[in-house]
Design an enzyme around this catalytic site. Structure first.
Site, PDB file in Angstrom:
ATOM      1  N   GLY A 141       0.740  -0.951   0.108  1.00  0.00           N
ATOM      2  CA  GLY A 141      -0.079   0.183  -0.171  1.00  0.00           C
ATOM      3  C   GLY A 141       1.040   1.308  -0.241  1.00  0.00           C
TER       4      GLY A 141
ATOM      5  N   GLY B 100       2.264   6.048   3.961  1.00  0.00           N
ATOM      6  CA  GLY B 100       1.227   6.860   5.319  1.00  0.00           C
ATOM      7  C   GLY B 100      -0.112   5.857   5.154  1.00  0.00           C
TER       8      GLY B 100
ATOM      9  N   THR C 136       3.218   0.257   9.082  1.00  0.00           N
ATOM     10  CA  THR C 136       3.692   0.344  10.162  1.00  0.00           C
ATOM     11  C   THR C 136       2.730   0.162  11.361  1.00  0.00           C
ATOM     12  OG1 THR C 136       5.180   1.788   9.050  1.00  0.00           O
ATOM     13  CG2 THR C 136       5.711   1.337  11.965  1.00  0.00           C
TER      14      THR C 136
ATOM     15  N   HIS D  96      -8.747  34.741 -13.024  1.00  0.00           N
ATOM     16  CA  HIS D  96      -8.470  33.879 -13.373  1.00  0.00           C
ATOM     17  C   HIS D  96      -9.742  32.308 -12.779  1.00  0.00           C
ATOM     18  CE1 HIS D  96      -5.124  30.075 -14.675  1.00  0.00           C
ATOM     19  NE2 HIS D  96      -5.785  30.209 -13.112  1.00  0.00           N
ATOM     20  N   GLU D  97      -9.091  32.601 -11.288  1.00  0.00           N
ATOM     21  CA  GLU D  97     -10.102  32.246 -10.363  1.00  0.00           C
ATOM     22  C   GLU D  97     -11.163  32.239 -10.618  1.00  0.00           C
ATOM     23  OE1 GLU D  97      -8.043  30.018  -8.489  1.00  0.00           O
ATOM     24  OE2 GLU D  97      -6.463  30.935  -9.162  1.00  0.00           O
TER      25      GLU D  97
ATOM     26  N   ASP E 261      -2.162  24.234 -14.663  1.00  0.00           N
ATOM     27  CA  ASP E 261      -3.764  23.839 -14.930  1.00  0.00           C
ATOM     28  C   ASP E 261      -3.397  23.652 -16.398  1.00  0.00           C
ATOM     29  OD1 ASP E 261      -4.718  25.347 -13.034  1.00  0.00           O
ATOM     30  OD2 ASP E 261      -4.777  27.470 -14.381  1.00  0.00           O
TER      31      ASP E 261
HETATM   32  P1  ADP Z   1       2.824   3.328   6.763  1.00  0.00           P
HETATM   33  O1  ADP Z   1       4.017   2.100   6.801  1.00  0.00           O
HETATM   34  O2  ADP Z   1       2.094   2.536   5.931  1.00  0.00           O
HETATM   35  O3  ADP Z   1       4.078   4.328   5.971  1.00  0.00           O
HETATM   36  P2  ADP Z   1       2.249   4.634   8.918  1.00  0.00           P
HETATM   37  O4  ADP Z   1       1.793   3.428   9.715  1.00  0.00           O
HETATM   38  O5  ADP Z   1       3.767   4.437   9.700  1.00  0.00           O
HETATM   39  O6  ADP Z   1       2.395   4.540   7.685  1.00  0.00           O
HETATM   40  O7  ADP Z   1       1.400   5.438   9.620  1.00  0.00           O
HETATM   41  C1  ADP Z   1       2.330   6.941  10.098  1.00  0.00           C
HETATM   42  C2  ADP Z   1       0.844   7.497  11.345  1.00  0.00           C
HETATM   43  O8  ADP Z   1      -0.361   7.282  10.519  1.00  0.00           O
HETATM   44  C3  ADP Z   1       0.435   6.533  12.349  1.00  0.00           C
HETATM   45  O9  ADP Z   1       1.225   6.311  13.582  1.00  0.00           O
HETATM   46  C4  ADP Z   1      -1.120   7.287  12.357  1.00  0.00           C
HETATM   47  O10 ADP Z   1      -1.019   8.060  13.067  1.00  0.00           O
HETATM   48  C5  ADP Z   1      -1.749   7.244  11.517  1.00  0.00           C
HETATM   49  N1  ADP Z   1      -2.120   6.586  10.573  1.00  0.00           N
HETATM   50  C6  ADP Z   1      -1.949   5.281   9.246  1.00  0.00           C
HETATM   51  N2  ADP Z   1      -3.196   4.909   9.190  1.00  0.00           N
HETATM   52  C7  ADP Z   1      -3.928   4.252   9.861  1.00  0.00           C
HETATM   53  C8  ADP Z   1      -4.637   3.751  10.445  1.00  0.00           C
HETATM   54  N3  ADP Z   1      -5.624   2.782   9.387  1.00  0.00           N
HETATM   55  N4  ADP Z   1      -5.515   4.146  11.677  1.00  0.00           N
HETATM   56  C9  ADP Z   1      -4.774   5.262  11.751  1.00  0.00           C
HETATM   57  N5  ADP Z   1      -3.933   5.713  12.080  1.00  0.00           N
HETATM   58  C10 ADP Z   1      -3.256   5.463  10.855  1.00  0.00           C
HETATM   59 ZN    ZN Z   2      -5.773  28.253 -12.373  1.00  0.00          ZN
END
Ligand code: ADP
Ligand code: ZN
Length: 631
Positions: A215, A218, A222, A436-437, A514
């Site tokens: 995946g 974030g 982990t 523009h906006e 854009d």
């Molecule tokens: P990855 O390892 O996929 O890059 P992490 O596990 O390091 O992501 O996520 C970083 C932080 O983001 C976690 O410590 C948590 O605070 C938050 N986070 C990410 N995904 C979730 C989730 N599914 N539920 C709750 N918190 C999450």
């Molecule tokens: Zn624009």
């Protein structure tokens, strides 16, 4: 001049953090020359002085009451007779040898004394200087220590100091991970493997050794791994794939050995390898030279994985967002044969993640987590956590009791588009940006199938000088052709407005982003989604990146003739959308002007007000047209 929040801004924001140490060091180096340079205290009083000769004369004449001699500074403080007792002494610059003076003083029986050399002025000056020098020295020592560390590593790379972290208890539980239900269910079983392996071995089942979490960054990979260790109550070893691969051949392999040795000593336990693609890439592509070190490390990893039985109570969890580049040997049975997808959370998932992170924050009851979830498609768990944290920081800064919708909105803007700047003063530029906006927003509102405007603003953010925000209507799983065309047309609205109002020669670079966005979308329509006259064909590789390990050879899948056709189709889509945008704006020129006036004046217009103005003015326009029609 951004159309919708661009996610790449997020990354830029993150990369800026790395510089702070350098900045700090530079700051310290500059400071001393400014502050320590001219110790004000060391200045000598200009007035109230005598020359050495004058002093001798005065001694001769008996006009002196008392003299204090300071040999270090070579000055004398002379108290003249006939002055007030509290009058300050007169300064006299002395010579190196002052025997004549001293003899004379003795002769005339004038009170004189040697003053101690430890002059506090000098001491204070020294102290001030030290205050700046000490941190500098400390900093230099720190750098020195680091570089010696680095060279030490080079010296004894054979012994490879372990780079992995171990947490005896992670303390993370499954209920802290939200929005990834399927993954959690699958991993629940791993907890049981670790907790009660007998259950499985009793019936002759082999416990799997490795699980691959797939995946984007974030999404909580982990966190999930930690939660497994936490639920099972076993130690958590973690290392990042990039840490295996170092400059010297053999270091990575010996790190792998170290890691597994430690893990065996602590079994049952969990090993987490982040970014496994850094070591686990397909071997032997040969292009650009093989990477011996990486291959050795990978081989060692495979050997170690084969070397222990499934029942020893060690489970390895690895994470990657590029499973396609992994060496097939890693995915074979007995290694990472289980794969679990940890994807971006959907609406419900985001809601749950927000609820998890809202637990330890004070949030006003008026705030709807559902509305936040709705506004944040494409956000990862880490983004959402960051969002709530930013909101909390804003709340504290504004000295409020609890986080309100205002702080949440500002935090979303900040997370998506960067820091807020100050608005331009009234100028031609400001009006141009306003056109523009409003061009984006008006075209977006007039065209069917476009997301509704959330707000238009002239307050710069990140690199954008003005921004138009749209609220994604619902979860966007599938997007139709007309929706894509609507997006392209809306994104071209900015440039269209510039051209209509100021003429072709006056259009600006502001539309650069854009156009990039539009071209990209149009191209995908043709080559990926089969939405052009070329028919339902897929004409591109899955990933546009060329990955040296694999896709090098089968790069171009179509002839030059088709390539030319693709370009033609892309151009056609973009040109017709652009013309449509211009037509819409010309038709609604009065509304355009009205909105630009409002925006220039108010700097930010929210979506509801924006729509109200359009509605009112459309009525006016229609009535005017009717009146203009001759009966
Ligand atoms: P990855 O390892 O996929 O890059 P992490 O596990 O390091 O992501 O996520 C970083 C932080 O983001 C976690 O410590 C948590 O605070 C938050 N986070 C990410 N995904 C979730 C989730 N599914 N539920 C709750 N918190 C999450
Ligand atoms: Zn624009």
């Amino acid at each position: 001049m951004e159309n919708l929040g661009k996610r790449n801004l997020l990354k830029q924001r993150q990369s800026k953090r790395a510089n702070w140490l350098g900045v700090l060091a530079a700051g310290l180096m500059i400071f001393p020359s400014v502050v320590g340079g001219t110790p004000v205290l060391a200045q000598k009083p200009e007035r109230n002085t005598l020359s050495y000769g004058e002093l001798l004369q005065k001694v001769e004449k008996g006009q002196i009451k008392k003299v204090e001699l300071d040999q270090t500074e070579q000055t004398a403080r002379v108290y003249l007779s006939g002055r007030k007792p509290d009058a300050p002494p007169v300064q006299v610059q002395l010579l190196r040898e002052n025997t004549e003076l001293i003899n004379k003083l003795k002769q005339k029986k004038i009170d004189f004394a040697e003053v101690s050399t430890a002059n506090n002025r000098a001491a204070v000056g020294l102290l001030i200087n030290l205050m700046w020098i000490l941190p500098l020295v400390a900093l230099m020592l720190l750098f020195l220590r680091r570089s010696t560390n680095a060279s030490n590593q080079a010296m004894n790379f054979g012994k490879s100091r372990a780079r992995f972290q171990m947490e005896a208890k992670t303390g993370v539980k499954f209920d802290e991970v939200a929005g990834v239900e399927e993954a959690k269910e699958e991993l629940q079983e791993v907890v049981t493997f670790l907790k009660q392996p007998e259950k499985f071995t009793a019936v002759g089942a082999k416990i799997p050794k490795g699980v691959l979490l797939i995946g984007p960054p974030g999404t909580g990979k982990t966190l999930l791994a930690k939660a497994i260790a936490g639920e099972a109550g076993v130690p958590f070893f973690s290392i990042s794939g990039s840490e295996f691969v170092e400059m010297f051949v053999g270091v990575g392999a010996s790190r792998v050995r170290d890691l597994f040795k430690k893990a065996k000593d602590n079994a049952p336990c969990l090993i987490f390898i982040d970014e496994i693609d850094a070591v686990g890439r397909q071997r032997g592509a040969g292009i650009g030279g093989g990477n011996d070190e990486r291959e050795q490390t990978l081989n060692q990893l495979l050997t170690e994985m084969d070397g222990f039985e499934g029942n020893t109570g060690i489970i390895i969890i690895a994470a990657t967002n590029r499973p396609d580049v992994l060496d097939t040997a890693l995915l074979r049975p007995g290694r990472f044969d289980r794969q679990v997808i940890v994807d971006l959370p959907d609406l419900k998932g985001r809601l749950e993640i927000l609820q998890v992170h809202a637990r330890n924050k004070k949030i006003a009851p008026t705030v709807s987590t559902e509305a936040i979830a709705r506004r944040t498609p494409g956000f990862t768990g880490a983004d959402l956590a960051n969002l709530l944290n930013e909101a909390a920081i804003l709340t504290a800064r504004r000295r409020k009791e609890a986080i309100t919708t205002l702080e949440i909105d500002d935090a979303i803007d900040r997370v998506v588009a960067g820091m807020e700047g100050t608005a331009l003063v009234d100028s031609k530029n400001k009006r141009l940006i306003a056109y523009h906006e409003v061009g984006h927003a008006l075209v977006g509102s007039l065209i069917k199938d476009h997301d509704p405007v959330q707000k238009v603003t002239l307050i710069p953010r990140g690199q954008a000088l003005g921004l138009t925000w749209f609220t994604p209507n619902e979860e966007q799983g599938l997007i139709s052709r007309s929706q894509i065309i609507a997006r392209i047309t809306g994104a071209l609205g900015g440039r269209a407005a510039e051209e209509i109002v100021f003429g072709k020669p006056e259009v600006t670079t502001g539309a650069g982003n854009d156009l990039q966005y539009v071209t990209n979308l149009a191209r995908q329509m043709v080559t990926k989604f089969g939405m052009s006259d070329l028919g339902p064909l897929s004409l591109e590789n899955q990933s546009s990146e060329v990955f040296l390990g694999r896709d090098w050879m089968n790069k171009s899948e179509y002839s030059d003739k088709i390539a030319a056709k693709i370009d033609l189709q892309v151009r056609e889509i973009i040109n017709s959308s652009y013309n449509h945008a211009k037509e819409l704006l010309q038709e609604h020129r009065i509304i355009l002007e009205r909105l630009v006036d409002l925006l220039a004046e108010q700097e930010t217009i929210d979506g509801d007000f924006f729509r109200k103005v359009i509605e009112e003015n459309t009525l006016v326009q229609i009535t005017n047209e009717r009146l203009a029609v001759p009966h």
